[in-house]
Write a protein that holds these residues in place. Sequence first.
Motif, PDB file in Angstrom:
ATOM      1  N   ASN A 206      -1.551  -7.757  -1.784  1.00 54.83           N
ATOM      2  CA  ASN A 206      -2.932  -7.373  -2.108  1.00 54.83           C
ATOM      3  C   ASN A 206      -3.884  -8.562  -1.997  1.00 54.83           C
ATOM      4  O   ASN A 206      -5.008  -8.424  -1.489  1.00 54.83           O
ATOM      5  CB  ASN A 206      -2.986  -6.771  -3.513  1.00 54.83           C
ATOM      6  CG  ASN A 206      -2.358  -5.388  -3.568  1.00 54.83           C
ATOM      7  OD1 ASN A 206      -2.268  -4.701  -2.555  1.00 54.83           O
ATOM      8  ND2 ASN A 206      -1.911  -4.978  -4.742  1.00 54.83           N
ATOM      9  N   HIS A 209      -4.386  -9.445   1.748  1.00 55.16           N
ATOM     10  CA  HIS A 209      -5.313  -8.530   2.421  1.00 55.16           C
ATOM     11  C   HIS A 209      -6.753  -8.868   2.068  1.00 55.16           C
ATOM     12  O   HIS A 209      -7.636  -8.862   2.934  1.00 55.16           O
ATOM     13  CB  HIS A 209      -4.995  -7.089   2.023  1.00 55.16           C
ATOM     14  CG  HIS A 209      -5.805  -6.078   2.766  1.00 55.16           C
ATOM     15  ND1 HIS A 209      -6.896  -5.444   2.213  1.00 55.16           N
ATOM     16  CD2 HIS A 209      -5.707  -5.607   4.041  1.00 55.16           C
ATOM     17  CE1 HIS A 209      -7.425  -4.618   3.101  1.00 55.16           C
ATOM     18  NE2 HIS A 209      -6.728  -4.695   4.213  1.00 55.16           N
ATOM     19  N   GLN A 213      -9.682 -10.140   4.684  1.00 54.70           N
ATOM     20  CA  GLN A 213     -10.954  -9.424   4.770  1.00 54.70           C
ATOM     21  C   GLN A 213     -12.127 -10.382   4.632  1.00 54.70           C
ATOM     22  O   GLN A 213     -13.151 -10.238   5.306  1.00 54.70           O
ATOM     23  CB  GLN A 213     -11.037  -8.363   3.673  1.00 54.70           C
ATOM     24  CG  GLN A 213     -10.328  -7.064   3.977  1.00 54.70           C
ATOM     25  CD  GLN A 213     -10.580  -6.018   2.918  1.00 54.70           C
ATOM     26  OE1 GLN A 213     -10.510  -6.301   1.714  1.00 54.70           O
ATOM     27  NE2 GLN A 213     -10.881  -4.807   3.325  1.00 54.70           N
ATOM     28  N   GLU A 244       2.793   0.489   1.696  1.00 57.16           N
ATOM     29  CA  GLU A 244       1.388   0.694   2.041  1.00 57.16           C
ATOM     30  C   GLU A 244       0.658  -0.640   2.213  1.00 57.16           C
ATOM     31  O   GLU A 244      -0.125  -0.812   3.149  1.00 57.16           O
ATOM     32  CB  GLU A 244       0.710   1.537   0.964  1.00 57.16           C
ATOM     33  CG  GLU A 244       1.171   2.985   0.945  1.00 57.16           C
ATOM     34  CD  GLU A 244       0.560   3.770  -0.198  1.00 57.16           C
ATOM     35  OE1 GLU A 244      -0.337   3.208  -0.881  1.00 57.16           O
ATOM     36  OE2 GLU A 244       0.954   4.923  -0.418  1.00 57.16           O
ATOM     37  N   ARG A 248      -1.059  -2.094   5.531  1.00 60.98           N
ATOM     38  CA  ARG A 248      -2.477  -2.474   5.493  1.00 60.98           C
ATOM     39  C   ARG A 248      -2.651  -3.900   6.043  1.00 60.98           C
ATOM     40  O   ARG A 248      -3.599  -4.186   6.786  1.00 60.98           O
ATOM     41  CB  ARG A 248      -2.981  -2.373   4.055  1.00 60.98           C
ATOM     42  CG  ARG A 248      -4.493  -2.360   3.920  1.00 60.98           C
ATOM     43  CD  ARG A 248      -4.898  -2.130   2.476  1.00 60.98           C
ATOM     44  NE  ARG A 248      -4.461  -0.827   1.998  1.00 60.98           N
ATOM     45  CZ  ARG A 248      -3.565  -0.633   1.036  1.00 60.98           C
ATOM     46  NH1 ARG A 248      -3.008  -1.675   0.441  1.00 60.98           N
ATOM     47  NH2 ARG A 248      -3.230   0.582   0.668  1.00 60.98           N
ATOM     48  N   LYS A 252      -4.595  -5.140   9.487  1.00 62.19           N
ATOM     49  CA  LYS A 252      -5.631  -6.171   9.497  1.00 62.19           C
ATOM     50  C   LYS A 252      -5.330  -7.238  10.545  1.00 62.19           C
ATOM     51  O   LYS A 252      -6.231  -7.696  11.268  1.00 62.19           O
ATOM     52  CB  LYS A 252      -5.728  -6.814   8.106  1.00 62.19           C
ATOM     53  CG  LYS A 252      -6.896  -7.773   7.955  1.00 62.19           C
ATOM     54  CD  LYS A 252      -8.208  -7.030   8.094  1.00 62.19           C
ATOM     55  CE  LYS A 252      -9.390  -7.968   8.044  1.00 62.19           C
ATOM     56  NZ  LYS A 252     -10.661  -7.263   8.285  1.00 62.19           N
ATOM     57  N   GLU A 298      -1.563   8.316   2.069  1.00 59.93           N
ATOM     58  CA  GLU A 298      -2.165   7.040   2.484  1.00 59.93           C
ATOM     59  C   GLU A 298      -1.251   6.292   3.444  1.00 59.93           C
ATOM     60  O   GLU A 298      -1.710   5.693   4.423  1.00 59.93           O
ATOM     61  CB  GLU A 298      -2.472   6.168   1.267  1.00 59.93           C
ATOM     62  CG  GLU A 298      -3.189   4.874   1.626  1.00 59.93           C
ATOM     63  CD  GLU A 298      -3.647   4.089   0.415  1.00 59.93           C
ATOM     64  OE1 GLU A 298      -4.168   2.973   0.610  1.00 59.93           O
ATOM     65  OE2 GLU A 298      -3.493   4.583  -0.724  1.00 59.93           O
ATOM     66  N   GLU A 299       0.048   6.327   3.162  1.00 62.81           N
ATOM     67  CA  GLU A 299       0.989   5.655   4.053  1.00 62.81           C
ATOM     68  C   GLU A 299       0.942   6.269   5.443  1.00 62.81           C
ATOM     69  O   GLU A 299       0.972   5.561   6.456  1.00 62.81           O
ATOM     70  CB  GLU A 299       2.404   5.752   3.488  1.00 62.81           C
ATOM     71  CG  GLU A 299       3.438   5.024   4.334  1.00 62.81           C
ATOM     72  CD  GLU A 299       4.842   5.117   3.771  1.00 62.81           C
ATOM     73  OE1 GLU A 299       5.776   4.609   4.437  1.00 62.81           O
ATOM     74  OE2 GLU A 299       5.017   5.697   2.677  1.00 62.81           O
ATOM     75  N   LEU A 302      -2.178   5.100   7.227  1.00 71.94           N
ATOM     76  CA  LEU A 302      -2.054   3.709   7.660  1.00 71.94           C
ATOM     77  C   LEU A 302      -1.150   3.587   8.883  1.00 71.94           C
ATOM     78  O   LEU A 302      -1.451   2.833   9.817  1.00 71.94           O
ATOM     79  CB  LEU A 302      -1.509   2.854   6.515  1.00 71.94           C
ATOM     80  CG  LEU A 302      -2.492   2.546   5.377  1.00 71.94           C
ATOM     81  CD1 LEU A 302      -1.767   1.987   4.165  1.00 71.94           C
ATOM     82  CD2 LEU A 302      -3.559   1.554   5.855  1.00 71.94           C
TER      83      LEU A 302
END
Length: 317
Positions: A206, A209, A213, A244, A248, A252, A298-299, A302
């Motif tokens: 997390n 990511h 960003q 997930e 993610r 990215k 969500e998975e 993605l």
Amino acid sequence: MAKEGPNWDGLLKWSLSHSDGTRPTRQLSEEDRKWFAEAMQSQTVDVVKRLKEITQVMQTPQQVLEAHGVTLQDIQDLLDELQEHVESIDLANDLHSIGGLVPLLDYLKNPNANIRAKSADVISTIVENNPRSQESVIKANGLESLLLNFTSDTDMHSRTQALGAISSLIRNNQTGITGFRIANGYTGLKYALESDSVRFQRKALNLLHYLLQENGLDSDIAIQLGFHHLMMHLVSSIDADVREAALRGLLKLTEARKECSTCGSIIEKGDEKLRQILEDRIKGISLMSQEDLSAAKEERELLNSLWITFYNEPSTL
């Protein structure tokens, strides 16, 4: 703890007549003496005074606390209470002004792992969405102490809590982000992803990511450290949140191929391996029940986005 509880009154008398060698002895009025001794027993509703009391305890050497019946559990209980108080941004900022922040940061070096972990948790509460306290912690070298625990603590829970505090400290704080980068924080994140702790992995993913960003050029650092290989592996994790977060992060990095100088060629070298990993995961999802498919929404999104971004075609999901 002794049967009758900690000797707070005796502890106050000691603290007034001694110094631990790092802070000047504080002179208290007779009124202050009274509220310290009584309030520690009666749980006074004056929160600022209570913060001062907890600060006084944190400033007292461990051997003196033990001599007055204060146990490690008592200290943890006080930290729990402190955390409740500093959920208020105003009180979080007050803690530094009354001298409580530095001794709290010192607890990050406590021999007891539970106290180190709890201290990091309290710091996380103090700095979350609080620019003023973020600045205070950074100026007090709190980031360095947290990074040390994050990368080197022998206790996994303490390492994980330190990472959580770092995440709260550097979010929306360019000084903190820069300090994290300079101190090789990305290498620490790599080690976190290589660990066996799902919770540690999740927090690291997390934060990674978020950092990517904030600055897409950091994708160069992530690629050079091999984060894409680690995330490929974690796409098959038994933990849905880790899967997930890994997807993610890969998304990215694949998007960053257009921005950074080395991302494209290096990721493409692992193209076939990544394709096989994604195909296996897509196959696994296709065998899910309708109920499980809803939970994996969500998975699935993605996976589909990653497939389109990387291969420029829709997946079979």
